[in-house]
Design a protein around this motif. Structure first.
Motif, PDB file in Angstrom:
ATOM      1  N   THR A 420       0.839  -1.192   0.000  1.00  7.33           N
ATOM      2  CA  THR A 420       0.000   0.000   0.000  1.00  7.33           C
ATOM      3  C   THR A 420       0.876   1.245   0.000  1.00  7.33           C
ATOM      4  O   THR A 420       2.105   1.173   0.144  1.00  7.33           O
ATOM      5  CB  THR A 420      -0.920   0.041   1.235  1.00  7.33           C
ATOM      6  OG1 THR A 420      -0.152   0.442   2.383  1.00  7.33           O
ATOM      7  CG2 THR A 420      -1.567  -1.306   1.505  1.00  7.33           C
ATOM      8  N   SER A 421       0.233   2.383  -0.109  1.00  3.80           N
ATOM      9  CA  SER A 421       0.941   3.666  -0.051  1.00  3.80           C
ATOM     10  C   SER A 421       1.304   4.059   1.367  1.00  3.80           C
ATOM     11  O   SER A 421       1.994   5.059   1.575  1.00  3.80           O
ATOM     12  CB  SER A 421       0.091   4.763  -0.688  1.00  3.80           C
ATOM     13  OG  SER A 421      -1.180   4.840  -0.055  1.00  3.80           O
ATOM     14  N   LYS A 768      -3.453   6.039  -1.047  1.00  4.06           N
ATOM     15  CA  LYS A 768      -3.291   6.444  -2.440  1.00  4.06           C
ATOM     16  C   LYS A 768      -3.305   5.237  -3.374  1.00  4.06           C
ATOM     17  O   LYS A 768      -3.757   5.332  -4.515  1.00  4.06           O
ATOM     18  CB  LYS A 768      -1.979   7.214  -2.622  1.00  4.06           C
ATOM     19  CG  LYS A 768      -1.919   8.519  -1.847  1.00  4.06           C
ATOM     20  CD  LYS A 768      -3.026   9.477  -2.296  1.00  4.06           C
ATOM     21  CE  LYS A 768      -2.934  10.800  -1.543  1.00  4.06           C
ATOM     22  NZ  LYS A 768      -4.035  11.724  -1.906  1.00  4.06           N
ATOM     23  N   PHE A 769      -2.770   4.137  -2.891  1.00  2.00           N
ATOM     24  CA  PHE A 769      -2.851   2.920  -3.697  1.00  2.00           C
ATOM     25  C   PHE A 769      -2.768   1.687  -2.804  1.00  2.00           C
ATOM     26  O   PHE A 769      -2.245   1.737  -1.684  1.00  2.00           O
ATOM     27  CB  PHE A 769      -1.749   2.867  -4.773  1.00  2.00           C
ATOM     28  CG  PHE A 769      -0.376   2.553  -4.241  1.00  2.00           C
ATOM     29  CD1 PHE A 769       0.042   1.243  -4.025  1.00  2.00           C
ATOM     30  CD2 PHE A 769       0.523   3.576  -3.979  1.00  2.00           C
ATOM     31  CE1 PHE A 769       1.309   0.962  -3.544  1.00  2.00           C
ATOM     32  CE2 PHE A 769       1.792   3.312  -3.500  1.00  2.00           C
ATOM     33  CZ  PHE A 769       2.185   1.992  -3.278  1.00  2.00           C
ATOM     34  N   GLU A 771      -2.181  -2.664  -3.669  1.00  2.00           N
ATOM     35  CA  GLU A 771      -2.045  -3.748  -4.634  1.00  2.00           C
ATOM     36  C   GLU A 771      -1.960  -5.050  -3.860  1.00  2.00           C
ATOM     37  O   GLU A 771      -1.231  -5.147  -2.877  1.00  2.00           O
ATOM     38  CB  GLU A 771      -0.788  -3.575  -5.489  1.00  2.00           C
ATOM     39  CG  GLU A 771      -0.798  -2.336  -6.363  1.00  2.00           C
ATOM     40  CD  GLU A 771       0.497  -2.144  -7.128  1.00  2.00           C
ATOM     41  OE1 GLU A 771       1.470  -2.855  -6.809  1.00  2.00           O
ATOM     42  OE2 GLU A 771       0.530  -1.301  -8.031  1.00  2.00           O
ATOM     43  N   SER A 784      -5.577  -4.098  -8.029  1.00  2.00           N
ATOM     44  CA  SER A 784      -4.764  -2.896  -7.919  1.00  2.00           C
ATOM     45  C   SER A 784      -5.695  -1.699  -7.908  1.00  2.00           C
ATOM     46  O   SER A 784      -6.557  -1.562  -8.779  1.00  2.00           O
ATOM     47  CB  SER A 784      -3.795  -2.802  -9.107  1.00  2.00           C
ATOM     48  OG  SER A 784      -3.094  -1.584  -9.071  1.00  2.00           O
ATOM     49  N   LYS A 786      -5.713   2.570  -7.438  1.00  2.00           N
ATOM     50  CA  LYS A 786      -4.976   3.820  -7.324  1.00  2.00           C
ATOM     51  C   LYS A 786      -5.967   4.972  -7.214  1.00  2.00           C
ATOM     52  O   LYS A 786      -6.913   5.060  -8.000  1.00  2.00           O
ATOM     53  CB  LYS A 786      -4.077   4.022  -8.546  1.00  2.00           C
ATOM     54  CG  LYS A 786      -3.001   2.963  -8.696  1.00  2.00           C
ATOM     55  CD  LYS A 786      -2.157   3.192  -9.935  1.00  2.00           C
ATOM     56  CE  LYS A 786      -1.096   2.116 -10.099  1.00  2.00           C
ATOM     57  NZ  LYS A 786      -0.289   2.317 -11.323  1.00  2.00           N
ATOM     58  N   ARG A 787      -5.735   5.827  -6.226  1.00  2.00           N
ATOM     59  CA  ARG A 787      -6.610   6.968  -6.003  1.00  2.00           C
ATOM     60  C   ARG A 787      -5.837   8.253  -6.249  1.00  2.00           C
ATOM     61  O   ARG A 787      -4.728   8.433  -5.757  1.00  2.00           O
ATOM     62  CB  ARG A 787      -7.143   6.973  -4.571  1.00  2.00           C
ATOM     63  CG  ARG A 787      -8.026   5.791  -4.200  1.00  2.00           C
ATOM     64  CD  ARG A 787      -8.504   5.940  -2.763  1.00  2.00           C
ATOM     65  NE  ARG A 787      -9.460   4.916  -2.373  1.00  2.00           N
ATOM     66  CZ  ARG A 787      -9.144   3.805  -1.713  1.00  2.00           C
ATOM     67  NH1 ARG A 787      -7.886   3.567  -1.380  1.00  2.00           N
ATOM     68  NH2 ARG A 787     -10.079   2.934  -1.380  1.00  2.00           N
ATOM     69  N   THR A 791     -10.064   7.509  -9.915  1.00  2.00           N
ATOM     70  CA  THR A 791      -9.724   6.206  -9.360  1.00  2.00           C
ATOM     71  C   THR A 791      -9.462   5.236 -10.501  1.00  2.00           C
ATOM     72  O   THR A 791     -10.233   5.185 -11.467  1.00  2.00           O
ATOM     73  CB  THR A 791     -10.872   5.669  -8.473  1.00  2.00           C
ATOM     74  OG1 THR A 791     -11.054   6.531  -7.364  1.00  2.00           O
ATOM     75  CG2 THR A 791     -10.553   4.270  -7.967  1.00  2.00           C
ATOM     76  N   GLU A 792      -8.383   4.477 -10.384  1.00  2.00           N
ATOM     77  CA  GLU A 792      -8.091   3.401 -11.318  1.00  2.00           C
ATOM     78  C   GLU A 792      -8.103   2.090 -10.550  1.00  2.00           C
ATOM     79  O   GLU A 792      -7.515   2.000  -9.467  1.00  2.00           O
ATOM     80  CB  GLU A 792      -6.736   3.591 -11.985  1.00  2.00           C
ATOM     81  CG  GLU A 792      -6.631   4.821 -12.864  1.00  2.00           C
ATOM     82  CD  GLU A 792      -5.266   4.951 -13.511  1.00  2.00           C
ATOM     83  OE1 GLU A 792      -4.493   3.965 -13.450  1.00  2.00           O
ATOM     84  OE2 GLU A 792      -4.979   6.012 -14.071  1.00  2.00           O
TER      85      GLU A 792
END
Length: 858
Positions: A420-421, A768-769, A771, A784, A786-787, A791-792
């Motif tokens: 993670t972030s 923030k992410f 995975e 996965s 991602k913010r 958002t992805e």
């Protein structure tokens, strides 16, 4: 596009296993980059040789074309023969009727399947055993079946056979003794050969209720290229002697005097005329069973980070990591020099060891030099839990290369990962990962360092889900479930430790392992075998709990919500609350297990009993807006299992939130049982922000506090304690937070057994992410997230699985790949592989088939 051949062929969940017993389970993974692909049929063949298998002939068993989506089948051919190798391969058809190529050829080798197949005798008489024999013809195949108690190492012609250490895994030797199977074809030579066995004490000792002598049994089966066979067994013809291992003990360490070595004792030509004759003995009462769990091995080495010198002649190596194993010593010096290695989890800044928390464990290895050149020593029959190694008596001044840490544990396959972030989350995950591996030693232990290291059922049942997310646990846990069943009392009581090498009382939150571990295996791996094996024991356990209950309230217990902050005993959570909750949960799960196994009457019976326990629980413990004393655990447990009356849920949840946020400033106040369910319960009721705040605290009590105080594995207590008593710095029972990381931060959770269907629903938290990936029986699941401005989210669904993907709606429009599936908050269209789309509770809920999906929210 062509369909790919199956991969990951496993027998009994192991790649190319030896020592297989019974009718083995054969499984595989199918892969296809296209979306929405399913297996519609398969054909599996089992052959007598690789050559026959390559010709696509199943001369042992041919399943024919079987219409099935399942990627596991039990062997259903003629009875398998002992000590025989079988070769198998598989192909499959997808839902469009496309046929795959055949897989590569896998194999399995059977053990000695019947008691009468054992022609060897148990022998005893020394720490070194040897036997010479002749091989006069070319060898086609040579297999050896062997065990020794408490521990053994097998030698053949001067070389160690295999890479197992601390073998066999612990069992109740009055019930089961595990043997290993090795292929030694390449190790035999024409002419004279020598088998040698070294024996260690292990747990086969008087203090654990067994005979105080070392015993071994071995059977070598040789098949020559001309078709003839020969057998070498342990019998009265073997010779015995003592050796350089003067003393060995799990807790105290090993004393090895290299001056007492007998050079080339395990090679042909050695003169053993002054050795003793062995004694043929009865041996343990337990039945010989093949060891198919992951062996304990040297897994990796660790170079020390620092070399400290707290006093002249005292050298302390800081490994930088707490782990299980031993130290490899490299030394050169005069004959008779005694080098002492002491192990500890703790030391001060100068390097002075603090070993008080080891209690009575001496945790000391002693090596006496033979002299004459460089010498390298590793112990054979002990292990330690440590970060620091103190070396005294070293001739000269050691360097950082003089000591290497050797990491030793059951060699389970890593199957999960998460990053993670937030560096703190990553560090907690790493500490749990190391702590879990340190406590897999043939059984799931509580700790690796002090005078304990037992298979505590409470620790293991709590961490079973975390372990199954991180590692391939089926063979390991199936063995341990057998240990639990062996330990179960006639009245159904499950003791606190299995195997029962300590005779300790039980507790509902410990004995529940007999229910939780098989059910976890079923959920994560999808196989009913463990449920079938354990069902009678599970039922006896639940009936035992009901025999202790009064009006469906269970007041019997021993430990309960063990080790809350500032305490060992659960001072704020009554035993009757946790015990009755376990009674409800185990009745409920038993009802579900009965349903899976088609035991309809039991399903109804235990479902009804669970309802009565739930009613009694609320009647006895619900006090307006909280349960019992109102501790966090008292409120969490009924909320987690939906036991709270609907009209009281909000009040009880608010009471819990006040306790967490106001009374404890966003800190937990739970023992091991409440900790297991606190964060997940908060997330379940939409309070993931509170759960995340608890998980990422760095002040006491918290996982972050442990790390701030230097922890590299999870502690037994929330407090930093170094004195005597119960304060292991490498425990797993509080490591259950890692399951929440996978299930809630990454959002991965099983919906149907074996990941046939799973959900991806990451909590709304300040990351923030994130995975994560989990290897499942159907292949790898990947997530996965991602913010940023939008958002992805990427999700990989293996063939044979379906997923409910919940994409956080941080914007009003969503693309999947290049296709806009939501515009301005309105669902516009679907796309290949997506079966259903709807907006639900701040998420875009998408039902998908197999494939890779890439969502963009903007």
């Amino acid at each position: 596009m062509s369909v790919q051949a199956p991969v990951e062929l496993r027998c009994e969940y192991v790649v190319n296993p030896v020592g297989v017993e019974g009718r083995p389970r054969l499984s595989w993974v199918v892969q296809c980059p296209e979306r929405g692909v399913r297996q519609s049929a398969f054909r599996l063949i089992v052959s007598t040789s690789e050559e026959v298998s390559l010709k696509e002939v199943g001369d042992v068993w041919d399943s024919g074309e079987v219409n099935s989506e399942l990627n596991e089948v039990r062997y259903d051919g003629p009875p398998l023969r002992s000590n025989s190798r079988y070769f198998w391969r598989i192909k499959w058809w997808d839902s469009r009727g496309r046929e795959s190529p055949w897989s590569t050829v896998a194999y399995f080798h059977t053990g000695l399947l019947k008691e009468e197949d054992w022609k060897a005798s148990w022998i005893s008489g020394g720490k070194l055993l040897r036997r010479e024999f002749d091989v006069l013809k070319p060898v086609r195949l040579a297999m050896v079946f062997v065990t020794g108690l408490g521990y053994y190492e097998l030698k053949l012609n001067g070389e160690k056979v295999g890479d197992r250490v601390l073998d066999p895994a612990w069992t109740d030797y009055s019930k089961r003794v595990l043997y290993a199977t090795y292929d030694v074809t390449s190790m035999l030579r024409r002419g004279k050969n020598v088998l040698g066995i070294m024996l260690g004490k292990g747990r086969y000792a008087k203090e654990y209720g067994y005979e105080d002598r070392r015993v071994a049994i071995l059977q070598l089966e040789i098949e020559y290229t001309d078709g003839t066979r020969e057998r070498v067994v342990t019998d009265s013809s073997w010779r015995s002697s003592d050796g350089p291992i003067v003393d060995d003990d799990l807790y105290n360490g090993e004393v090895y005097d290299a001056r007492l070595e007998k050079p080339h004792w395990d090679s042909p030509g050695y003169d053993d005329r002054d050795w003793r004759e062995v004694e043929v003995v009865k041996g343990p009462e337990g039945k010989l069973r093949s060891s198919t769990l992951p062996p304990i091995r040297r897994v990796r080495t660790i170079q020390p980070l620092k070399l400290l010198v707290p006093r002249p002649g005292v050298y302390v190596f800081d490994m930088g990591q707490n782990f299980s194993g031993w130290a490899r010593l490299k030394v050169r010096g005069p004959r008779g020099t005694e080098v002492r290695l002491r192990f500890s989890e703790l030391a001060d800044e100068r390097g002075n060891l603090d070993r008080r928390n080891l209690r009575k464990a001496m945790a000391t290895d002693v090596y006496v030099l033979r002299g004459g050149g460089e010498e390298i020593y590793e112990p054979h029959f002990t292990y330690h839990g440590f970060r620091y190694v103190e070396v005294t008596g070293y001739p000269g001044v050691p360097t950082l290369d003089s000591v290497v840490g050797v990491v030793v544990h059951s060699d389970v396959e890593p199957t999960g990962s998460i990053a993670t972030s937030n560096p703190l989350v990553n560090s907690i995950h790493r500490a749990v990962w190391w702590g879990q591996l340190s406590n897999l030693m043939g059984v799931p232990t509580d700790c690796p360092q002090r005078d304990e290291r037992m298979g505590w059922t409470g620790d293991a049942q709590l961490s079973a889900e975390e372990a199954s997310l991180n590692f391939w646990m089926v063979p390991f846990y199936e063995k341990w479930v057998e240990d639990i069943l062996d330990a179960q009392a006639p009245d159904g009581m499950v003791p606190g430790v299995a195997p029962p090498h300590w005779r300790v009382p039980g507790d509902p939150a410990w004995g529940t392992a007999i229910v939780v571990v098989p059910w976890t295996l079923y959920l994560y791996y999808g196989d009913v075998t463990v449920l079938e094996r354990a069902y009678d024991g599970m039922r006896k356990w639940v009936e035992f709990l009901f025999s202790k209950a009064e009006s469906y309230v269970l007041r019997w217990g021993t430990w309960g919500d063990w080790c809350p902050p500032s305490h060992v005993h659960p001072v704020e959570t009554p035993l009757e609350v946790t015990s009755t909750w376990i009674l409800y949960r185990d009745s409920l799960v038993l009802s579900e297990v009965a349903g899976v196994l088609g035991r309809v009457e039991d399903q109804r019976k235990y479902g009804k009993l669970a309802s009565m326990v739930k009613e009694a629980f609320n009647s006895a413990f619900l006090k307006g807006d909280h349960y019992s004393t109102g501790s966090q655990t008292c409120d969490v447990l009924p909320l987690y299992l939906d036991m709270v009356p609907e009209d009281k849920v909000e009040a009880v949840l608010n009471h819990l939130l006040r306790d967490v946020q106001v009374s404890h400033d966003n800190h937990l106040n739970t023992g091991i049982l409440g900790t297991r369910y606190l964060l997940e319960t908060l997330s379940k009721y939409g309070k993931s922000d509170v759960a995340y705040a608890i998980a990422t605290q760095e002040t006491y009590p918290s996982w972050g506090y442990m790390l701030r105080e230097g922890a590299t594995t999870v502690w037994e207590r929330w407090e930093y304690l170094a004195g005597e008593g119960m304060n292991s710095h490498n425990h797993i029972m509080l490591g259950t937070v890692d399951a929440w990381f996978y299930r809630n931060l990454a959002g991965i959770r099983v919906l149907e057994p074996g990941f046939r269907k799973f959900r991806v629903r990451p909590d709304y938290v300040d990351l923030k992410f994130v995975e994560a990936s989990v290897y499942t029986p159907r292949g790898r699941v990947e997530v996965s997230l991602k913010r940023g401005e939008g958002t992805e989210m990427r999700v990989v669904v293996p063939v044979g699985s379906e997923a409910e993907v919940n994409v956080p709606l941080t914007g009003i429009s969503v693309k999947e790949g290049d296709v806009e599936i939501v515009r301005g908050g309105e669902v516009r269209t679907s796309t290949d592989g997506i079966k259903d789309i709807k907006v639900e509770d701040r998420y875009l809920k998408v039902e998908v088939a197999s494939g890779t999906y890439q969502f963009q929210v903007y």
